[in-house]
Every structure is written in C-alpha cells, then in structure tokens.
Design a protein around this motif. Sequence first.
Motif, PDB file in Angstrom:
ATOM      1  N   PRO A  54       0.818  -1.215   0.000  1.00  0.00           N
ATOM      2  CA  PRO A  54       0.000   0.000   0.000  1.00  0.00           C
ATOM      3  C   PRO A  54       0.857   1.272   0.000  1.00  0.00           C
ATOM      4  N   ARG A  55       1.191   1.734  -1.187  1.00  0.00           N
ATOM      5  CA  ARG A  55       2.020   2.910  -1.381  1.00  0.00           C
ATOM      6  C   ARG A  55       1.475   3.710  -2.565  1.00  0.00           C
ATOM      7  N   TYR A  63      12.162  -9.555  -6.930  1.00  0.00           N
ATOM      8  CA  TYR A  63      11.992  -8.280  -6.240  1.00  0.00           C
ATOM      9  C   TYR A  63      11.209  -7.308  -7.113  1.00  0.00           C
ATOM     10  N   ILE A  64      10.650  -6.301  -6.448  1.00  0.00           N
ATOM     11  CA  ILE A  64      10.003  -5.194  -7.135  1.00  0.00           C
ATOM     12  C   ILE A  64      10.396  -3.910  -6.409  1.00  0.00           C
ATOM     13  N   ALA A  65      10.750  -2.891  -7.171  1.00  0.00           N
ATOM     14  CA  ALA A  65      11.119  -1.594  -6.597  1.00  0.00           C
ATOM     15  C   ALA A  65       9.914  -0.666  -6.670  1.00  0.00           C
ATOM     16  N   ILE A 108      12.390  -1.528  -1.829  1.00  0.00           N
ATOM     17  CA  ILE A 108      12.437  -2.799  -2.555  1.00  0.00           C
ATOM     18  C   ILE A 108      11.662  -3.824  -1.746  1.00  0.00           C
ATOM     19  N   PHE A 109      10.757  -4.509  -2.437  1.00  0.00           N
ATOM     20  CA  PHE A 109       9.926  -5.539  -1.828  1.00  0.00           C
ATOM     21  C   PHE A 109      10.317  -6.897  -2.393  1.00  0.00           C
ATOM     22  N   LYS A 110      10.264  -7.912  -1.543  1.00  0.00           N
ATOM     23  CA  LYS A 110      10.517  -9.280  -1.995  1.00  0.00           C
ATOM     24  C   LYS A 110       9.199  -9.862  -2.486  1.00  0.00           C
ATOM     25  N   GLU A 145       0.541  -8.500   2.334  1.00  0.00           N
ATOM     26  CA  GLU A 145       1.506  -7.454   2.015  1.00  0.00           C
ATOM     27  C   GLU A 145       2.879  -8.024   1.691  1.00  0.00           C
ATOM     28  N   LEU A 146       3.514  -7.416   0.697  1.00  0.00           N
ATOM     29  CA  LEU A 146       4.878  -7.786   0.337  1.00  0.00           C
ATOM     30  C   LEU A 146       5.849  -7.241   1.383  1.00  0.00           C
TER      31      LEU A 146
END
Length: 167
Positions: free
Chosen positions: A8-9, A21-23, A43-45, A54-55
């Motif tokens: 949630p961003r 990963y996702i930035a 950075i999320f895994k 949630e990531l």
Amino acid sequence: MACIKSAPRSALAAFAPDAPYIAAGTVAGAVDLSFSSSANLEIFKLDFQSDSQELPVVGACPSSDRFNRLSWGKPKSGSTEYSLGLIAGGLVDGTISVWNPANLIGSEGNEDAFVVRLEKHTGPVRGLEFNPHEPKLLASGADKGEICIWDLENPTEPKLFPSLKVL
C-alpha cells in the motif's frame, strides 16, 4: 479478479529483471494516506509462499525528490558488484538518481546503495528505460523534447552521448 499481494504505497513500480523483487518509488503529484511529503525508494521481496497479503520490504532509502519514472536494468554479465543490476529513478527536478539494489537489500545502512546522480534535463524526467539488449545503456526523456542516452558501463562515471532533441 483478486489482488494476490500488495504494497500500500502511492508509488511507481519496476520489476527486477532476474530476481524476485520489485522496486517502488514515491510517485510525484500524489498524496499518501499519512499526507507525507517524503520521497523514498523501497524494494519488496516477491514472496508468494507467505500467507501475508503485504509484500515484505527488504530495503529502503530516501530520495532527493519524488519519481516520475522508475526502471530496473539487467545486471551486466559477470558483474559481482552490480549483481542485481541498477535501478534508475527519473525525478521531478529533472535529475536521474541511480542505485545499486544489491547494496540496498538487507543492509542496515543504505549509504552504499546510491551510485550516481545524472544531471542534464531542464524539466521533469518523463521517460526512462534501460536497453534490454545492452543493459549499460539508459535512455531518458524530458519536457521540451529532450532525449538523452547514458552509458553506465562504469556507473560511478557515466558517459552521456550527444543530446538529441525531438522537434
């Protein structure tokens, strides 16, 4: 269709080309739920084994400005220092910040993650993309038809090809 995972961003996102990963970079012109004016790169895994919706955040650092564009480039073959490639953020102030995600993930301090700031555009960066066939090349575009091609063979000492201008 249901959402599998979320972060949630108010952010732009870019997938890592060769890793799970996702930035996410704080998007320009948006207000988040906390009314924060800060700008961050996170950075999320991509963890699909966990039951959590949630990531998980595995790395984060502040940014000098909010993001208009975000791109994650492939690592150069055989590179150990940039094993996860590079993340480039096209910022509202016309600059491009480049980070080393390998130094950002799992580290307590993130001073080593920032690589270089590219300054050439006179307006906000509106386009940003790594070349999928030649990962050392980064194209950027801005207001007034400005297009730049950056050579990041040596990311700490980038080279700028002669500027292009679209009429």
